[in-house]
Design a protein around this motif. Structure first.
Motif, PDB file in Angstrom:
ATOM      1  N   PRO A  34       0.302   0.479  -0.811  1.00  0.00           N
ATOM      2  CA  PRO A  34       1.522   0.462  -0.267  1.00  0.00           C
ATOM      3  C   PRO A  34       2.445  -1.175   0.032  1.00  0.00           C
ATOM      4  CG  PRO A  34       0.202   0.145   1.545  1.00  0.00           C
ATOM      5  CD  PRO A  34      -0.893   0.317  -0.133  1.00  0.00           C
ATOM      6  N   SER A  35       1.879  -2.297  -0.254  1.00  0.00           N
ATOM      7  CA  SER A  35       2.685  -2.977   0.036  1.00  0.00           C
ATOM      8  C   SER A  35       2.182  -4.745  -0.407  1.00  0.00           C
ATOM      9  CB  SER A  35       3.046  -3.733   1.673  1.00  0.00           C
ATOM     10  OG  SER A  35       2.205  -3.743   1.949  1.00  0.00           O
ATOM     11  N   GLU A  36       2.376  -5.449  -0.871  1.00  0.00           N
ATOM     12  CA  GLU A  36       2.372  -6.353  -1.618  1.00  0.00           C
ATOM     13  C   GLU A  36       2.997  -7.416  -1.150  1.00  0.00           C
ATOM     14  OE1 GLU A  36       1.408  -7.779  -6.405  1.00  0.00           O
ATOM     15  OE2 GLU A  36       1.545  -5.591  -5.084  1.00  0.00           O
ATOM     16  N   THR A  37       2.676  -9.021  -1.149  1.00  0.00           N
ATOM     17  CA  THR A  37       3.532 -10.240  -0.940  1.00  0.00           C
ATOM     18  C   THR A  37       2.783 -11.405  -1.729  1.00  0.00           C
ATOM     19  OG1 THR A  37       3.286  -9.588   1.393  1.00  0.00           O
ATOM     20  CG2 THR A  37       3.273 -12.141   1.338  1.00  0.00           C
ATOM     21  N   VAL A  38       3.944 -12.067  -2.167  1.00  0.00           N
ATOM     22  CA  VAL A  38       3.433 -12.978  -2.878  1.00  0.00           C
ATOM     23  C   VAL A  38       4.099 -14.543  -2.239  1.00  0.00           C
ATOM     24  CG1 VAL A  38       3.320 -10.951  -5.245  1.00  0.00           C
ATOM     25  CG2 VAL A  38       5.856 -11.780  -4.350  1.00  0.00           C
ATOM     26  N   PHE A  53       3.646   1.634 -14.265  1.00  0.00           N
ATOM     27  CA  PHE A  53       3.612   0.374 -13.098  1.00  0.00           C
ATOM     28  C   PHE A  53       4.985  -0.240 -13.104  1.00  0.00           C
ATOM     29  CE2 PHE A  53       4.427  -3.097 -10.494  1.00  0.00           C
ATOM     30  CZ  PHE A  53       4.195  -2.750  -9.455  1.00  0.00           C
ATOM     31  N   THR A  54       5.393  -0.763 -14.803  1.00  0.00           N
ATOM     32  CA  THR A  54       6.207  -1.985 -15.115  1.00  0.00           C
ATOM     33  C   THR A  54       7.929  -0.621 -14.823  1.00  0.00           C
ATOM     34  OG1 THR A  54       5.380  -3.357 -16.185  1.00  0.00           O
ATOM     35  CG2 THR A  54       8.129  -3.640 -16.659  1.00  0.00           C
ATOM     36  N   ARG A  55       7.529   0.405 -15.718  1.00  0.00           N
ATOM     37  CA  ARG A  55       8.469   1.764 -15.515  1.00  0.00           C
ATOM     38  C   ARG A  55       9.304   2.114 -15.013  1.00  0.00           C
ATOM     39  NH1 ARG A  55       4.927   3.208 -19.881  1.00  0.00           N
ATOM     40  NH2 ARG A  55       4.385   5.283 -17.894  1.00  0.00           N
ATOM     41  N   VAL A  56       7.987   2.244 -13.703  1.00  0.00           N
ATOM     42  CA  VAL A  56       8.680   2.829 -11.929  1.00  0.00           C
ATOM     43  C   VAL A  56       9.536   1.804 -11.751  1.00  0.00           C
ATOM     44  CG1 VAL A  56       7.697   3.296 -10.025  1.00  0.00           C
ATOM     45  CG2 VAL A  56       6.933   4.719 -11.797  1.00  0.00           C
ATOM     46  N   ILE A  57       8.990   0.794 -11.360  1.00  0.00           N
ATOM     47  CA  ILE A  57       9.447  -0.822 -11.568  1.00  0.00           C
ATOM     48  C   ILE A  57      11.135  -0.823 -11.729  1.00  0.00           C
ATOM     49  CG2 ILE A  57       9.745  -3.165 -10.575  1.00  0.00           C
ATOM     50  CD1 ILE A  57       7.673  -1.559  -8.896  1.00  0.00           C
ATOM     51  N   ARG A  58      11.493  -1.197 -13.137  1.00  0.00           N
ATOM     52  CA  ARG A  58      12.181  -1.398 -13.395  1.00  0.00           C
ATOM     53  C   ARG A  58      13.442   0.447 -12.751  1.00  0.00           C
ATOM     54  NH1 ARG A  58      12.214  -6.482 -14.507  1.00  0.00           N
ATOM     55  NH2 ARG A  58      10.676  -6.622 -15.529  1.00  0.00           N
ATOM     56  N   ALA A  72       6.634   5.092  -6.738  1.00  0.00           N
ATOM     57  CA  ALA A  72       6.018   3.294  -6.986  1.00  0.00           C
ATOM     58  C   ALA A  72       4.794   3.015  -6.399  1.00  0.00           C
ATOM     59  CB  ALA A  72       7.370   2.402  -6.092  1.00  0.00           C
ATOM     60  N   ARG A  73       4.123   3.217  -4.999  1.00  0.00           N
ATOM     61  CA  ARG A  73       3.450   3.356  -3.957  1.00  0.00           C
ATOM     62  C   ARG A  73       2.054   3.934  -4.960  1.00  0.00           C
ATOM     63  NH1 ARG A  73       2.549   4.671   2.109  1.00  0.00           N
ATOM     64  NH2 ARG A  73       4.521   3.119   2.203  1.00  0.00           N
ATOM     65  N   ALA A  74       2.534   4.781  -6.116  1.00  0.00           N
ATOM     66  CA  ALA A  74       1.588   5.730  -6.374  1.00  0.00           C
ATOM     67  C   ALA A  74       1.347   4.663  -7.960  1.00  0.00           C
ATOM     68  CB  ALA A  74       1.688   7.148  -7.023  1.00  0.00           C
ATOM     69  N   THR A 129       7.806  -9.684   0.529  1.00  0.00           N
ATOM     70  CA  THR A 129       6.877  -8.755   0.655  1.00  0.00           C
ATOM     71  C   THR A 129       7.398  -7.640  -0.150  1.00  0.00           C
ATOM     72  OG1 THR A 129       5.548  -9.626   2.928  1.00  0.00           O
ATOM     73  CG2 THR A 129       5.600  -7.090   2.387  1.00  0.00           C
ATOM     74  N   PHE A 130       6.987  -6.826  -0.957  1.00  0.00           N
ATOM     75  CA  PHE A 130       7.366  -5.921  -1.508  1.00  0.00           C
ATOM     76  C   PHE A 130       6.825  -4.748  -0.762  1.00  0.00           C
ATOM     77  CE2 PHE A 130       8.095  -9.197  -4.328  1.00  0.00           C
ATOM     78  CZ  PHE A 130       9.269  -8.715  -5.065  1.00  0.00           C
ATOM     79  N   ASN A 131       7.732  -3.122  -0.449  1.00  0.00           N
ATOM     80  CA  ASN A 131       7.090  -1.734   0.197  1.00  0.00           C
ATOM     81  C   ASN A 131       7.125  -1.375  -0.821  1.00  0.00           C
ATOM     82  OD1 ASN A 131       6.235  -3.446   3.046  1.00  0.00           O
ATOM     83  ND2 ASN A 131       8.788  -3.389   3.564  1.00  0.00           N
ATOM     84  N   PHE A 132       6.547  -1.005  -1.260  1.00  0.00           N
ATOM     85  CA  PHE A 132       6.296   0.465  -2.425  1.00  0.00           C
ATOM     86  C   PHE A 132       5.980   1.459  -1.428  1.00  0.00           C
ATOM     87  CE2 PHE A 132       3.561  -3.018  -4.016  1.00  0.00           C
ATOM     88  CZ  PHE A 132       4.799  -2.976  -5.646  1.00  0.00           C
ATOM     89  N   TRP A 133       7.103   2.481  -2.416  1.00  0.00           N
ATOM     90  CA  TRP A 133       7.552   4.153  -1.980  1.00  0.00           C
ATOM     91  C   TRP A 133       7.555   5.100  -3.011  1.00  0.00           C
ATOM     92  CZ3 TRP A 133       7.808   4.231   3.771  1.00  0.00           C
ATOM     93  CH2 TRP A 133       8.233   2.797   4.682  1.00  0.00           C
ATOM     94  N   ALA A 134       6.742   6.310  -2.418  1.00  0.00           N
ATOM     95  CA  ALA A 134       7.034   7.522  -2.938  1.00  0.00           C
ATOM     96  C   ALA A 134       6.108   6.905  -4.495  1.00  0.00           C
ATOM     97  CB  ALA A 134       8.180   8.381  -3.702  1.00  0.00           C
TER      98      ALA A 134
END
Length: 84
Positions: free
Chosen positions: A19-23, A44-49, A12-14, A5-10
């Motif tokens: 707010p979250s996602e499970t794989v 999304f990729t830039r924010v995550i990286r 990353a959430r935008a 489960t990924f919890n996205f903040w600030a």
């Protein structure tokens, strides 16, 4: 395969628009690749990286990302924060 489960903040959430996602994956690195594929967006990729990842509360190293998972795992995605 286990649940990650990924919890996205600030920001990353935008960028994720959730707010979250499970794989399902065998490692956090595999789970991260799956999440990046789901959100086929440059922003999304830039924010995550650029984000810090905490895997079950531990700062993620390359070794931790590639370690086989033994059970359900939570990844906190913390983008860089400005201010003070």
């Amino acid at each position: 395969m286990t649940q990650v489960t990924f919890n996205f903040w600030a920001g990353a959430r935008a960028a994720a628009q959730t707010p979250s996602e499970t794989v399902e994956a065998g490692t956090v690195a595999e789970a991260l690749d799956a999440v990046l594929t789901r959100h086929d967006e440059d922003r999304f990729t830039r924010v995550i990286r650029a984000s810090s990842l905490l895997v079950d509360g531990i700062s993620a190293s390359e070794a931790l990302l590639r370690r086989p998972l033994e059970g359900p795992t939570v990844v906190e995605v913390l983008p860089p924060f400005a201010g003070g």
